[in-house]
Design a protein around this motif. Structure first.
Motif, PDB file in Angstrom:
ATOM      1  N   THR A 219     117.390   2.546  11.132  1.00 21.14           N
ATOM      2  CA  THR A 219     117.540   2.884   9.719  1.00 21.14           C
ATOM      3  C   THR A 219     117.749   4.379   9.606  1.00 21.14           C
ATOM      4  O   THR A 219     116.931   5.155  10.089  1.00 21.14           O
ATOM      5  CB  THR A 219     116.294   2.451   8.927  1.00 21.14           C
ATOM      6  N   LEU A 220     118.854   4.776   8.983  1.00 16.91           N
ATOM      7  CA  LEU A 220     119.203   6.198   8.867  1.00 16.91           C
ATOM      8  C   LEU A 220     119.345   6.590   7.405  1.00 16.91           C
ATOM      9  O   LEU A 220     119.773   5.790   6.573  1.00 16.91           O
ATOM     10  CB  LEU A 220     120.526   6.488   9.587  1.00 16.91           C
ATOM     11  N   SER A 221     119.016   7.831   7.106  1.00 24.84           N
ATOM     12  CA  SER A 221     119.215   8.403   5.774  1.00 24.84           C
ATOM     13  C   SER A 221     119.926   9.739   5.935  1.00 24.84           C
ATOM     14  O   SER A 221     119.287  10.786   6.032  1.00 24.84           O
ATOM     15  CB  SER A 221     117.878   8.576   5.047  1.00 24.84           C
ATOM     16  N   PRO A 222     121.266   9.726   5.998  1.00 28.71           N
ATOM     17  CA  PRO A 222     122.030  10.961   6.190  1.00 28.71           C
ATOM     18  C   PRO A 222     121.916  11.911   5.004  1.00 28.71           C
ATOM     19  O   PRO A 222     121.604  11.509   3.887  1.00 28.71           O
ATOM     20  CB  PRO A 222     123.473  10.468   6.337  1.00 28.71           C
ATOM     21  N   ALA A 223     122.215  13.167   5.286  1.00 32.33           N
ATOM     22  CA  ALA A 223     122.204  14.218   4.266  1.00 32.33           C
ATOM     23  C   ALA A 223     123.566  14.293   3.570  1.00 32.33           C
ATOM     24  O   ALA A 223     124.546  13.691   4.002  1.00 32.33           O
ATOM     25  CB  ALA A 223     121.870  15.555   4.912  1.00 32.33           C
ATOM     26  N   LEU A 224     123.624  15.065   2.520  1.00 30.44           N
ATOM     27  CA  LEU A 224     124.822  15.291   1.723  1.00 30.44           C
ATOM     28  C   LEU A 224     125.961  15.864   2.567  1.00 30.44           C
ATOM     29  O   LEU A 224     125.736  16.705   3.434  1.00 30.44           O
ATOM     30  CB  LEU A 224     124.479  16.259   0.585  1.00 30.44           C
ATOM     31  N   ILE A 225     127.175  15.403   2.279  1.00 30.14           N
ATOM     32  CA  ILE A 225     128.393  15.923   2.915  1.00 30.14           C
ATOM     33  C   ILE A 225     129.175  16.665   1.840  1.00 30.14           C
ATOM     34  O   ILE A 225     129.509  16.096   0.806  1.00 30.14           O
ATOM     35  CB  ILE A 225     129.276  14.788   3.480  1.00 30.14           C
ATOM     36  N   ALA A 226     129.476  17.925   2.085  1.00 27.28           N
ATOM     37  CA  ALA A 226     130.218  18.735   1.115  1.00 27.28           C
ATOM     38  C   ALA A 226     131.615  18.157   0.882  1.00 27.28           C
ATOM     39  O   ALA A 226     132.159  17.438   1.726  1.00 27.28           O
ATOM     40  CB  ALA A 226     130.317  20.175   1.612  1.00 27.28           C
ATOM     41  N   ALA A 227     132.199  18.490  -0.252  1.00 28.02           N
ATOM     42  CA  ALA A 227     133.532  18.010  -0.621  1.00 28.02           C
ATOM     43  C   ALA A 227     134.592  18.451   0.388  1.00 28.02           C
ATOM     44  O   ALA A 227     134.524  19.548   0.941  1.00 28.02           O
ATOM     45  CB  ALA A 227     133.898  18.538  -2.011  1.00 28.02           C
ATOM     46  N   ASN A 228     135.551  17.558   0.640  1.00 28.71           N
ATOM     47  CA  ASN A 228     136.720  17.865   1.472  1.00 28.71           C
ATOM     48  C   ASN A 228     136.357  18.461   2.825  1.00 28.71           C
ATOM     49  O   ASN A 228     136.963  19.450   3.261  1.00 28.71           O
ATOM     50  CB  ASN A 228     137.670  18.810   0.730  1.00 28.71           C
ATOM     51  N   THR A 229     135.397  17.864   3.496  1.00 35.05           N
ATOM     52  CA  THR A 229     134.974  18.389   4.789  1.00 35.05           C
ATOM     53  C   THR A 229     134.449  17.273   5.668  1.00 35.05           C
ATOM     54  O   THR A 229     134.338  16.128   5.261  1.00 35.05           O
ATOM     55  CB  THR A 229     133.889  19.475   4.600  1.00 35.05           C
ATOM     56  N   SER A 230     134.132  17.615   6.894  1.00 37.47           N
ATOM     57  CA  SER A 230     133.429  16.693   7.784  1.00 37.47           C
ATOM     58  C   SER A 230     132.225  17.434   8.347  1.00 37.47           C
ATOM     59  O   SER A 230     132.224  18.664   8.425  1.00 37.47           O
ATOM     60  CB  SER A 230     134.338  16.203   8.908  1.00 37.47           C
ATOM     61  N   ALA A 231     131.214  16.676   8.695  1.00 42.90           N
ATOM     62  CA  ALA A 231     129.986  17.286   9.202  1.00 42.90           C
ATOM     63  C   ALA A 231     129.305  16.334  10.166  1.00 42.90           C
ATOM     64  O   ALA A 231     129.196  15.136   9.890  1.00 42.90           O
ATOM     65  CB  ALA A 231     129.046  17.630   8.047  1.00 42.90           C
ATOM     66  N   GLU A 232     128.845  16.888  11.277  1.00 43.88           N
ATOM     67  CA  GLU A 232     128.080  16.094  12.235  1.00 43.88           C
ATOM     68  C   GLU A 232     126.600  16.209  11.900  1.00 43.88           C
ATOM     69  O   GLU A 232     126.095  17.302  11.662  1.00 43.88           O
ATOM     70  CB  GLU A 232     128.334  16.580  13.667  1.00 43.88           C
ATOM     71  N   GLN A 233     125.914  15.073  11.875  1.00 44.03           N
ATOM     72  CA  GLN A 233     124.471  15.043  11.644  1.00 44.03           C
ATOM     73  C   GLN A 233     123.824  14.325  12.816  1.00 44.03           C
ATOM     74  O   GLN A 233     124.417  13.414  13.393  1.00 44.03           O
ATOM     75  CB  GLN A 233     124.150  14.320  10.340  1.00 44.03           C
ATOM     76  N   THR A 234     122.621  14.736  13.172  1.00 48.86           N
ATOM     77  CA  THR A 234     121.929  14.125  14.299  1.00 48.86           C
ATOM     78  C   THR A 234     120.692  13.358  13.829  1.00 48.86           C
ATOM     79  O   THR A 234     120.059  13.714  12.835  1.00 48.86           O
ATOM     80  CB  THR A 234     121.530  15.175  15.349  1.00 48.86           C
ATOM     81  N   PHE A 235     120.382  12.314  14.596  1.00 52.59           N
ATOM     82  CA  PHE A 235     119.272  11.425  14.296  1.00 52.59           C
ATOM     83  C   PHE A 235     118.565  11.073  15.596  1.00 52.59           C
ATOM     84  O   PHE A 235     119.211  10.884  16.628  1.00 52.59           O
ATOM     85  CB  PHE A 235     119.777  10.134  13.637  1.00 52.59           C
ATOM     86  N   THR A 236     117.253  10.946  15.552  1.00 53.44           N
ATOM     87  CA  THR A 236     116.492  10.550  16.732  1.00 53.44           C
ATOM     88  C   THR A 236     116.573   9.037  16.894  1.00 53.44           C
ATOM     89  O   THR A 236     116.249   8.281  15.981  1.00 53.44           O
ATOM     90  CB  THR A 236     115.019  10.978  16.603  1.00 53.44           C
ATOM     91  N   VAL A 237     117.048   8.621  18.070  1.00 56.58           N
ATOM     92  CA  VAL A 237     117.098   7.207  18.432  1.00 56.58           C
ATOM     93  C   VAL A 237     116.566   7.116  19.856  1.00 56.58           C
ATOM     94  O   VAL A 237     117.267   7.461  20.823  1.00 56.58           O
ATOM     95  CB  VAL A 237     118.533   6.631  18.347  1.00 56.58           C
ATOM     96  N   ASN A 238     115.321   6.708  19.984  1.00 52.42           N
ATOM     97  CA  ASN A 238     114.685   6.664  21.300  1.00 52.42           C
ATOM     98  C   ASN A 238     115.426   5.743  22.253  1.00 52.42           C
ATOM     99  O   ASN A 238     115.871   4.665  21.876  1.00 52.42           O
ATOM    100  CB  ASN A 238     113.222   6.223  21.165  1.00 52.42           C
ATOM    101  N   GLY A 239     115.572   6.201  23.479  1.00 53.91           N
ATOM    102  CA  GLY A 239     116.213   5.417  24.522  1.00 53.91           C
ATOM    103  C   GLY A 239     117.643   5.806  24.818  1.00 53.91           C
ATOM    104  O   GLY A 239     118.194   5.409  25.841  1.00 53.91           O
ATOM    105  N   LEU A 240     118.281   6.580  23.948  1.00 54.80           N
ATOM    106  CA  LEU A 240     119.654   7.008  24.215  1.00 54.80           C
ATOM    107  C   LEU A 240     119.670   8.075  25.301  1.00 54.80           C
ATOM    108  O   LEU A 240     118.794   8.931  25.359  1.00 54.80           O
ATOM    109  CB  LEU A 240     120.306   7.580  22.953  1.00 54.80           C
TER     110      LEU A 240
END
Length: 87
Positions: free
Chosen positions: A17-38
């Motif tokens: 279950t993920l809850s990403p943060a806001l993405i600014a207009a007309n852009t791309s953004a990488e966000q990281t999340f903890t997923v144990n075992g990767l």
């Protein structure tokens, strides 16, 4: 008789279950999340269970041990927050 199966060691389906943060207009953004075992070098595939106008999943990778990195694209003129608490 033997069969060549490539270099696949194990395969798993993990739902998180993920809850990403806001993405600014007309852009791309990488966000990281903890997923144990990767582990670095693992193949990951990400699917958002609902459509969200103007939002794209532009890529996913394991950026470090236990860390999933997802690149979100916002193709609109306003900020978008991806739907929270989706699996």
């Amino acid at each position: 008789m033997s069969y060549v199966l490539g270099n696949l060691v194990t395969q798993s389906v993990i739902s998180v279950t993920l809850s990403p943060a806001l993405i600014a207009a007309n852009t791309s953004a990488e966000q990281t999340f903890t997923v144990n075992g990767l582990l670095p070098g693992d193949f990951v595939s990400v699917n958002k269970p609902t459509a969200q106008a103007g939002l794209g999943l532009d890529g996913a990778r394991v950026s470090a041990a236990n860390t999933l990195a997802i690149t979100f694209g916002n193709y609109t003129g306003v900020a978008i927050t991806p739907t929270a608490a989706q699996v």
